[in-house]
Design a protein around this motif. Sequence first.
Motif, PDB file in Angstrom:
ATOM      1  N   GLU A 120       0.831  -1.206   0.000  1.00 14.49           N
ATOM      2  CA  GLU A 120       0.000   0.000   0.000  1.00 14.49           C
ATOM      3  C   GLU A 120       0.865   1.254   0.000  1.00 14.49           C
ATOM      4  O   GLU A 120       0.413   2.339  -0.371  1.00 14.49           O
ATOM      5  CB  GLU A 120      -0.899   0.000   1.235  1.00 14.49           C
ATOM      6  N   THR A 123       0.589   7.679   5.174  1.00  9.25           N
ATOM      7  CA  THR A 123      -0.544   7.358   4.305  1.00  9.25           C
ATOM      8  C   THR A 123      -1.588   8.463   4.360  1.00  9.25           C
ATOM      9  O   THR A 123      -2.150   8.863   3.336  1.00  9.25           O
ATOM     10  CB  THR A 123      -1.173   6.013   4.713  1.00  9.25           C
ATOM     11  N   GLY A 143      -0.191  -3.386   2.858  1.00  4.18           N
ATOM     12  CA  GLY A 143      -1.382  -2.639   3.226  1.00  4.18           C
ATOM     13  C   GLY A 143      -2.222  -3.327   4.273  1.00  4.18           C
ATOM     14  O   GLY A 143      -3.119  -2.702   4.854  1.00  4.18           O
TER      15      GLY A 143
END
Length: 301
Positions: free
Chosen positions: A205, A284, A220
Motif C-alpha cells: 500500500e 498514508t 497494506g
Amino acid sequence: MNGCVVYDSVVTDQGERPARPARSESREAAALRAIKADHPELGGAVELYRRVQGRVPLPSLEISAEILQRHAAEARPLLRFEDIPLDLTELRLLVRQIADILRRHGALEEADYERVQTLGRDMKLLAAAGDWYRSTAESHAVASVGAAHVHDATTAASADDPVVGQVLALAMRPFLSRCAEVLQQRPELGGWIHPYCGLCGGEPEFAVITTAAERHLICGRCALRWKYEPLTCPYCRNADKSRITSFATTDGQYRVYACDQCRRYLKAYDGRRATRPVMPMVDTVATLPLDAAAMQKGYSS
C-alpha cells in the motif's frame, strides 16, 4: 531519632520534591497530532488506531529459519488465520466504530452501514474475517503449487464484498501489524523477493526509499516491509522503466510510482534526506493529496 525525622520529612513532603520532567512526545505522536490539526475530520480514526494498537499484545509466533526459507522459495505467505491473536470483542468494536467513521465522512451508504453494524454484532464476524483473510493469503499458497483456487459460497460472498472488505482491512490491521513486528527483524526476510507480503499475502500500500536508494514495499494489511526492485510495478510486474511514471511533492519528501501498463500507482516516502523514519499510518494520511493527483491522471490505487 532526629536524623529519622529529617529523612521522613524530606521524603514525604510533596512540596519539597522537584517537579518531574514532562514525558517527551514520540515522533509518531507529534506527527499524528499535526495531522489531526490539519485534518480535523480524521481525528477520530487517528485516535481509534492509537488506542487499539496499544492494547494488542505482541504474539508468540514459532517460525524457524527453515520454515522462512521454504516459504520464500515456494512464494507462500507464512501466517495462517488461526495464528492471528484476535480478540473478538476488540474486533467487533473496531468494525462498528470504523463503520461509524466511514459513514460520518460519507464513505458508506446507509444500507451498507447497517449491514456492517449487523456484522459487527453477529457471531459470524470471525468466520467473515477468516474468509476475507484467506481469500488473499491462501490464493498465493494455492498458486505456488499450481492448483486452481476455488472459493466456497461463504468465502466468495465475504471476500468479494468491497464494503465488508474495506472495513475488515481496517479493523484487522492492528492485529496483523503486531504479527508483522515478530517477523520484521528476522534476517531471513531478506530472501523474500515477491511483490506481495511474505507474512499475510497482502498487496503493498506504501513504500519507502532508504538511504541506500533501495525501495522497500510496505504491506497494506499488516505493514510488513520488504525489499523490492526500485522501478518494477509490484501489481503487474512491469519492469519497463519507460512505462513507469514518477512524480513527487514539491519538497521531494513523497513520490508516486505509476504504472502505464496496469494503470495502478504506489506512493513512497523518500527517506534519503528525511529527518525521521517512515511512519506508514502517518504518511498514508499525509499523502492523501497525492492520491487525488494520481487519480486525476487516470491511475488507481
